[in-house]
Design a protein around this motif. Structure first.
Motif, PDB file in Angstrom:
ATOM      1  N   VAL A 242      44.740  38.340  31.279  1.00 34.71           N
ATOM      2  CA  VAL A 242      43.937  37.855  30.142  1.00 34.71           C
ATOM      3  C   VAL A 242      43.741  36.339  30.269  1.00 34.71           C
ATOM      4  O   VAL A 242      44.459  35.674  31.021  1.00 34.71           O
ATOM      5  N   LEU A 243      42.790  35.819  29.521  1.00 29.60           N
ATOM      6  CA  LEU A 243      42.551  34.376  29.513  1.00 29.60           C
ATOM      7  C   LEU A 243      43.219  33.752  28.282  1.00 29.60           C
ATOM      8  O   LEU A 243      43.160  34.335  27.194  1.00 29.60           O
ATOM      9  N   VAL A 244      43.818  32.599  28.486  1.00 27.64           N
ATOM     10  CA  VAL A 244      44.537  31.934  27.386  1.00 27.64           C
ATOM     11  C   VAL A 244      43.552  31.133  26.534  1.00 27.64           C
ATOM     12  O   VAL A 244      42.793  30.308  27.058  1.00 27.64           O
TER      13      VAL A 244
ATOM     14  N   ARG B   1      41.399  27.779  28.104  1.00 27.55           N
ATOM     15  CA  ARG B   1      41.993  26.753  28.977  1.00 27.55           C
ATOM     16  C   ARG B   1      41.239  26.647  30.299  1.00 27.55           C
ATOM     17  O   ARG B   1      41.303  25.640  30.987  1.00 27.55           O
ATOM     18  N   CYS B   2      40.625  27.703  30.689  1.00 29.20           N
ATOM     19  CA  CYS B   2      39.976  27.802  32.002  1.00 29.20           C
ATOM     20  C   CYS B   2      38.984  26.658  32.239  1.00 29.20           C
ATOM     21  O   CYS B   2      38.205  26.314  31.352  1.00 29.20           O
ATOM     22  N   VAL B   3      39.038  26.084  33.442  1.00 29.39           N
ATOM     23  CA  VAL B   3      38.111  25.012  33.801  1.00 29.39           C
ATOM     24  C   VAL B   3      37.115  25.489  34.865  1.00 29.39           C
ATOM     25  O   VAL B   3      36.456  24.689  35.517  1.00 29.39           O
ATOM     26  N   ALA B   4      37.065  26.793  35.035  1.00 25.72           N
ATOM     27  CA  ALA B   4      36.089  27.419  35.936  1.00 25.72           C
ATOM     28  C   ALA B   4      36.160  26.890  37.371  1.00 25.72           C
ATOM     29  O   ALA B   4      35.133  26.710  38.022  1.00 25.72           O
ATOM     30  N   CYS B   5      37.367  26.682  37.860  1.00 28.06           N
ATOM     31  CA  CYS B   5      37.517  26.184  39.236  1.00 28.06           C
ATOM     32  C   CYS B   5      37.248  27.293  40.261  1.00 28.06           C
ATOM     33  O   CYS B   5      36.958  27.030  41.422  1.00 28.06           O
ATOM     34  N   GLY B   6      37.402  28.543  39.839  1.00 31.39           N
ATOM     35  CA  GLY B   6      37.100  29.674  40.723  1.00 31.39           C
ATOM     36  C   GLY B   6      38.218  30.090  41.666  1.00 31.39           C
ATOM     37  O   GLY B   6      38.027  30.998  42.483  1.00 31.39           O
ATOM     38  N   LEU B   7      39.379  29.433  41.549  1.00 30.45           N
ATOM     39  CA  LEU B   7      40.485  29.775  42.472  1.00 30.45           C
ATOM     40  C   LEU B   7      40.936  31.227  42.315  1.00 30.45           C
ATOM     41  O   LEU B   7      41.208  31.914  43.294  1.00 30.45           O
ATOM     42  N   CYS B   8      40.996  31.684  41.062  1.00 34.35           N
ATOM     43  CA  CYS B   8      41.465  33.060  40.821  1.00 34.35           C
ATOM     44  C   CYS B   8      40.511  34.066  41.464  1.00 34.35           C
ATOM     45  O   CYS B   8      40.955  35.049  42.073  1.00 34.35           O
ATOM     46  N   ALA B   9      39.206  33.810  41.338  1.00 42.88           N
ATOM     47  CA  ALA B   9      38.223  34.731  41.920  1.00 42.88           C
ATOM     48  C   ALA B   9      38.338  34.741  43.440  1.00 42.88           C
ATOM     49  O   ALA B   9      38.194  35.781  44.084  1.00 42.88           O
TER      50      ALA B   9
ATOM     51  N   GLU C 297      34.779  37.612  38.377  1.00 44.80           N
ATOM     52  CA  GLU C 297      33.527  36.871  38.553  1.00 44.80           C
ATOM     53  C   GLU C 297      33.510  35.716  37.562  1.00 44.80           C
ATOM     54  O   GLU C 297      33.674  35.924  36.362  1.00 44.80           O
ATOM     55  N   VAL C 298      33.351  34.504  38.098  1.00 45.71           N
ATOM     56  CA  VAL C 298      33.328  33.319  37.228  1.00 45.71           C
ATOM     57  C   VAL C 298      32.037  32.549  37.476  1.00 45.71           C
ATOM     58  O   VAL C 298      31.666  32.311  38.626  1.00 45.71           O
ATOM     59  N   GLN C 299      31.377  32.189  36.391  1.00 48.63           N
ATOM     60  CA  GLN C 299      30.208  31.307  36.511  1.00 48.63           C
ATOM     61  C   GLN C 299      30.484  30.060  35.706  1.00 48.63           C
ATOM     62  O   GLN C 299      30.711  30.134  34.485  1.00 48.63           O
TER      63      GLN C 299
ATOM     64  N   LYS D 275      30.503  32.399  32.143  1.00 46.05           N
ATOM     65  CA  LYS D 275      30.736  33.837  32.258  1.00 46.05           C
ATOM     66  C   LYS D 275      32.058  34.038  32.989  1.00 46.05           C
ATOM     67  O   LYS D 275      32.325  33.387  33.996  1.00 46.05           O
ATOM     68  N   PHE D 276      32.909  34.890  32.453  1.00 45.46           N
ATOM     69  CA  PHE D 276      34.170  35.229  33.123  1.00 45.46           C
ATOM     70  C   PHE D 276      34.375  36.715  32.933  1.00 45.46           C
ATOM     71  O   PHE D 276      34.498  37.194  31.812  1.00 45.46           O
ATOM     72  N   GLU D 277      34.360  37.429  34.029  1.00 42.08           N
ATOM     73  CA  GLU D 277      34.510  38.887  33.922  1.00 42.08           C
ATOM     74  C   GLU D 277      35.585  39.393  34.886  1.00 42.08           C
ATOM     75  O   GLU D 277      35.713  38.889  35.997  1.00 42.08           O
TER      76      GLU D 277
ATOM     77  N   VAL E 114      47.834  31.328  41.154  1.00 41.52           N
ATOM     78  CA  VAL E 114      47.083  30.184  41.687  1.00 41.52           C
ATOM     79  C   VAL E 114      46.465  29.302  40.612  1.00 41.52           C
ATOM     80  O   VAL E 114      46.091  28.170  40.900  1.00 41.52           O
ATOM     81  N   CYS E 115      46.355  29.816  39.401  1.00 40.66           N
ATOM     82  CA  CYS E 115      45.641  29.048  38.366  1.00 40.66           C
ATOM     83  C   CYS E 115      46.338  27.714  38.087  1.00 40.66           C
ATOM     84  O   CYS E 115      47.510  27.692  37.716  1.00 40.66           O
ATOM     85  N   PRO E 116      45.632  26.595  38.236  1.00 40.50           N
ATOM     86  CA  PRO E 116      46.270  25.286  38.026  1.00 40.50           C
ATOM     87  C   PRO E 116      46.437  24.943  36.548  1.00 40.50           C
ATOM     88  O   PRO E 116      47.094  23.955  36.221  1.00 40.50           O
ATOM     89  N   GLU E 117      45.842  25.723  35.655  1.00 37.64           N
ATOM     90  CA  GLU E 117      45.837  25.382  34.226  1.00 37.64           C
ATOM     91  C   GLU E 117      46.644  26.342  33.369  1.00 37.64           C
ATOM     92  O   GLU E 117      46.586  26.248  32.142  1.00 37.64           O
ATOM     93  N   GLU E 118      47.311  27.305  33.969  1.00 36.89           N
ATOM     94  CA  GLU E 118      47.955  28.396  33.204  1.00 36.89           C
ATOM     95  C   GLU E 118      46.932  29.010  32.255  1.00 36.89           C
ATOM     96  O   GLU E 118      47.203  29.254  31.074  1.00 36.89           O
ATOM     97  N   ALA E 119      45.748  29.224  32.778  1.00 36.96           N
ATOM     98  CA  ALA E 119      44.648  29.706  31.941  1.00 36.96           C
ATOM     99  C   ALA E 119      44.461  31.205  32.024  1.00 36.96           C
ATOM    100  O   ALA E 119      43.826  31.801  31.161  1.00 36.96           O
ATOM    101  N   ILE E 120      44.997  31.813  33.086  1.00 32.30           N
ATOM    102  CA  ILE E 120      44.924  33.268  33.203  1.00 32.30           C
ATOM    103  C   ILE E 120      46.349  33.766  33.428  1.00 32.30           C
ATOM    104  O   ILE E 120      47.064  33.248  34.288  1.00 32.30           O
ATOM    105  N   VAL E 121      46.781  34.695  32.603  1.00 28.83           N
ATOM    106  CA  VAL E 121      48.155  35.200  32.721  1.00 28.83           C
ATOM    107  C   VAL E 121      48.152  36.715  32.586  1.00 28.83           C
ATOM    108  O   VAL E 121      47.218  37.304  32.057  1.00 28.83           O
TER     109      VAL E 121
HETATM  110  S1  SF4 Z   1      42.043  29.707  38.440  1.00 24.29           S
HETATM  111 FE1  SF4 Z   1      42.380  29.362  36.255  1.00 24.29          FE
HETATM  112  S2  SF4 Z   1      41.135  27.582  35.734  1.00 24.29           S
HETATM  113 FE2  SF4 Z   1      40.413  28.349  37.722  1.00 24.29          FE
HETATM  114  S3  SF4 Z   1      38.728  29.773  37.193  1.00 24.29           S
HETATM  115 FE3  SF4 Z   1      40.572  31.008  37.318  1.00 24.29          FE
HETATM  116  S4  SF4 Z   1      41.364  31.073  35.224  1.00 24.29           S
HETATM  117 FE4  SF4 Z   1      39.892  29.416  35.329  1.00 24.29          FE
END
Ligand code: SF4
Ligand code: SF4
Length: 165
Positions: free
Chosen positions: A57-59, A67-75, A84-86, A100-102, A117-124
Motif C-alpha cells: 500500500v502507499l503511505v 509520501r511517494c515522490v514518483a522516483c520509479g524505483l519500486c516499479a 506503474e507510476v506516472q 498515476k500509481f497502479e 528500495v523505496c527511499p521515502e518509506e512511501a510504499i509498505v
Molecule cells: S520507490 Fe517509493 S517514492 Fe519511489 S515511486 Fe515507488 S513508492 Fe514512490
C-alpha cells in the motif's frame, strides 16, 4: 541391494509395526486434548503482526498527501512488473508526485522488494491479505485503493525501522 540390507537390519518389533502404530495413536490422542490452533476463518480473522507481508500500500501522511515522490524505483525493481507510476510536477516541497500509481494485484507476488528500495518509506507491505476480484480490471489498484493513512501502518513502519536498523 541397499533396500534388502535395510530390511534385514529391522528388529522383530520394527517389522511387525505395532509399537510404531501405538506410538502414532498415542501422539494423536495427546494432540486431541491440546487447544486448537485452527482459526474458523472467515468468522474468526487472522490478526497478523507488523512483520507480516500483506498487499503493498502507499503511505498517506497526516497532511493527507502521499509520501511517494514518483522516483520509479519500486516499479523498476518489481520482478512481476506489477507497478506503474506516472510522475508529475507539484507545487509541494517534494516537487514530484505520482499522478498515476497502479499495482496489478494479479501480478504481485508480495515479495516486498518495492518496500525495500523505496527511499521515502512511501510504499509498505500491509496486513491486508483479503483480496477478492470478480474481473481482471478490479485487480488493478489505483491510488484510491492504495493510499492508507500513516496511523494504520504504524506497526509495519516501526518493524521496518527496527529491521533496517
Ligand atoms: S520507490 Fe517509493 S517514492 Fe519511489 S515511486 Fe515507488 S513508492 Fe514512490
Ligand atoms: S510486493 Fe513485489 S511483486 Fe508486489 S508490487 Fe512490490 S515488488 Fe512488485
Amino acid at each position: 541391494m541397499t533396500e534388502k540390507k535395510r530390511i534385514k537390519n529391522l528388529s522383530l518389533m520394527e517389522r511387525i509395526y505395532i509399537p510404531e502404530i501405538a506410538k502414532g495413536m498415542w501422539l494423536t490422542l495427546k494432540t486431541m486434548f491440546k487447544p486448537s490452533v485452527t482459526l474458523q476463518y472467515p468468522e474468526v480473522k487472522f490478526e497478523p503482526t507488523g512483520s507480516y507481508r500483506g498487499r503493498p500500500v502507499l503511505v498517506k501522511d497526516q497532511n493527507e498527501v502521499e509520501r511517494c515522490v514518483a522516483c520509479g524505483l519500486c516499479a523498476r525493481v518489481c520482478p512481476a512488473l506489477a507497478i506503474e507510476v506516472q510522475a508529475s510536477e507539484t507545487e509541494l516541497e517534494k516537487e514530484r508526485y505520482p499522478q498515476k500509481f497502479e499495482i496489478n494485484m494479479l501480478r504481485c507476488i508480495f515479495c516486498g522488494l518495492c518496500e525495500e528500495v523505496c527511499p521515502e518509506e512511501a510504499i509498505v507491505m500491509s496486513k491486508d491479505y483479503e483480496l477478492v476480484f470478480s474481473n481482471r480490471d478490479d485487480a488493478i489498484f489505483g491510488k484510491d485503493k492504495l493510499l492508507v493513512p500513516v496511523e494504520n501502518l504504524k506497526e509495519r513502519l516501526d518493524f521496518l525501522r527496527k529491521f533496517k536498523g
